[in-house]
Design a protein around this motif. Structure first.
Motif, PDB file in Angstrom:
ATOM      1  N   PRO A   1      48.834  34.352  39.456  1.00  0.00           N
ATOM      2  CA  PRO A   1      48.620  35.515  40.391  1.00  0.00           C
ATOM      3  C   PRO A   1      47.216  35.968  39.843  1.00  0.00           C
ATOM      4  N   THR A   2      45.589  36.079  40.862  1.00  0.00           N
ATOM      5  CA  THR A   2      45.231  36.944  40.606  1.00  0.00           C
ATOM      6  C   THR A   2      45.282  38.104  41.750  1.00  0.00           C
ATOM      7  N   PRO A   3      45.218  39.239  41.438  1.00  0.00           N
ATOM      8  CA  PRO A   3      45.007  40.895  43.124  1.00  0.00           C
ATOM      9  C   PRO A   3      43.467  40.235  43.491  1.00  0.00           C
ATOM     10  N   VAL A   4      43.641  40.116  44.761  1.00  0.00           N
ATOM     11  CA  VAL A   4      42.084  39.489  45.553  1.00  0.00           C
ATOM     12  C   VAL A   4      42.382  41.304  45.970  1.00  0.00           C
ATOM     13  N   ASN A   5      40.222  41.148  45.531  1.00  0.00           N
ATOM     14  CA  ASN A   5      39.113  42.955  45.592  1.00  0.00           C
ATOM     15  C   ASN A   5      39.505  43.098  47.227  1.00  0.00           C
ATOM     16  N   ASN A   6      39.823  43.838  47.534  1.00  0.00           N
ATOM     17  CA  ASN A   6      39.735  44.935  48.275  1.00  0.00           C
ATOM     18  C   ASN A   6      41.107  44.744  49.162  1.00  0.00           C
ATOM     19  N   GLY A   7      42.164  43.766  48.269  1.00  0.00           N
ATOM     20  CA  GLY A   7      43.516  43.580  48.905  1.00  0.00           C
ATOM     21  C   GLY A   7      44.526  44.156  49.681  1.00  0.00           C
ATOM     22  N   GLU A   8      43.913  45.271  49.108  1.00  0.00           N
ATOM     23  CA  GLU A   8      45.641  46.546  49.586  1.00  0.00           C
ATOM     24  C   GLU A   8      45.280  47.355  50.554  1.00  0.00           C
TER      25      GLU A   8
ATOM     26  N   PRO B   1      47.292  32.325  44.332  1.00  0.00           N
ATOM     27  CA  PRO B   1      48.077  31.677  43.444  1.00  0.00           C
ATOM     28  C   PRO B   1      47.273  31.403  42.619  1.00  0.00           C
ATOM     29  N   ASN B   2      46.087  30.879  42.818  1.00  0.00           N
ATOM     30  CA  ASN B   2      45.491  30.113  41.896  1.00  0.00           C
ATOM     31  C   ASN B   2      46.263  28.186  41.725  1.00  0.00           C
ATOM     32  N   GLY B   3      47.007  28.279  42.758  1.00  0.00           N
ATOM     33  CA  GLY B   3      47.589  27.071  42.807  1.00  0.00           C
ATOM     34  C   GLY B   3      49.021  27.103  42.258  1.00  0.00           C
ATOM     35  N   LEU B   4      48.705  27.721  42.337  1.00  0.00           N
ATOM     36  CA  LEU B   4      50.770  27.827  41.206  1.00  0.00           C
ATOM     37  C   LEU B   4      50.336  27.802  39.725  1.00  0.00           C
ATOM     38  N   ASN B   5      49.262  27.423  39.355  1.00  0.00           N
ATOM     39  CA  ASN B   5      49.150  26.939  37.812  1.00  0.00           C
ATOM     40  C   ASN B   5      48.762  27.455  36.621  1.00  0.00           C
ATOM     41  N   THR B   6      48.205  29.400  37.315  1.00  0.00           N
ATOM     42  CA  THR B   6      47.827  30.444  36.082  1.00  0.00           C
ATOM     43  C   THR B   6      48.587  31.940  37.008  1.00  0.00           C
TER      44      THR B   6
END
Length: 230
Positions: free
Chosen positions: A84-91, A77-82
């Motif tokens: 959110p970034t999907p995590v690699n192999n996060g599915e 979630p990037n601290g809710l500052n930007t």
């Protein structure tokens, strides 16, 4: 008590009571934002289950009510500052083989549907739910029994913890009391220890905060500028 410990405490409570304790959520949205910002130091995992039915009114779950699909996706979630970034192999996505109890009930319900004697809406019967959720589709989705599925999900959780900046995760579900209850039972039936993770409920966030915001915006729409509306 830390936010993570408090969430875990509430999670275990509503797993048993099947309801979110209203006292968990502060009355002011700004205070909830602070809680979310604290939680945003951990990666978030959004998960969902498909099942063959619902618990009984007394909270008990018949043997033929089981998870048929378990899917998740992880984000930083990037601290809710930007954004959110999907995590690699996060599915994560698996389908669960139907148990013998479920197969027997499936055949019974299908017979009643065919003969016109099924009581209730066929859409919410086991055959109806399997069709609605495309249980028989998805050729590339692994199909495993409950024991194997529970172990696979535990492995996924451990992998995601390793990728989280804090080494911890926050789980989210839409109507988490139901998903957490069914996942808890899924682990019990699979003979696998239940993961010690936090579960937040997006419905509770919407009901406690966002509905009021939307109602306010709708009520004051005439007072807003064109820029406000966009």
């Amino acid at each position: 008590m830390s936010n993570m410990k408090q969430i875990l405490s509430e999670w275990r409570r509503f797993l048993n009571e099947r309801s979110v304790d209203p006292g968990f959520y502060p009355p002011q949205f700004s205070e909830m934002i602070k809680k979310l910002q604290d939680l945003a130091t951990h990666n978030w995992v959004f998960f969902d289950t498909e099942t063959t039915g619902l618990p009984e009114r007394d909270g008990s779950v018949p043997n033929f009510v089981q998870i048929t699909q378990l899917a998740a996706i992880a984000y930083n979630p990037n601290g809710l500052n930007t954004i959110p970034t999907p995590v690699n192999n996060g599915e994560f996505n698996i389908k669960i083989l139907l148990t013998q109890d479920t197969q027997v009930e499936l055949e019974r319900q299908q017979s009643d549907i065919d003969s016109g004697t099924y009581k209730g809406d066929p859409k919410f019967s086991i055959p109806g739910l399997l069709a609605m959720n495309d249980y028989h589709g998805g050729e590339n989705v692994p199909r495993v029994d409950q024991a194997k599925g529970a172990q696979m999900f535990s492995n996924y959780i451990q992998q995601q913890k390793q990728q989280s900046p804090s080494g911890k995760l926050v789980f989210w579900a839409h109507n988490s009391p139901f998903d957490a209850k069914m996942t808890n039972l899924f682990y019990q039936r699979g003979g696998t220890p239940i993961p010690d993770v936090a579960v937040m409920d997006s419905i509770a966030i919407i009901d406690n905060y966002l509905k009021a915001v939307l109602q306010y915006l709708q009520k004051n729409k005439d007072k807003m500028t064109e820029e406000d509306l966009h």
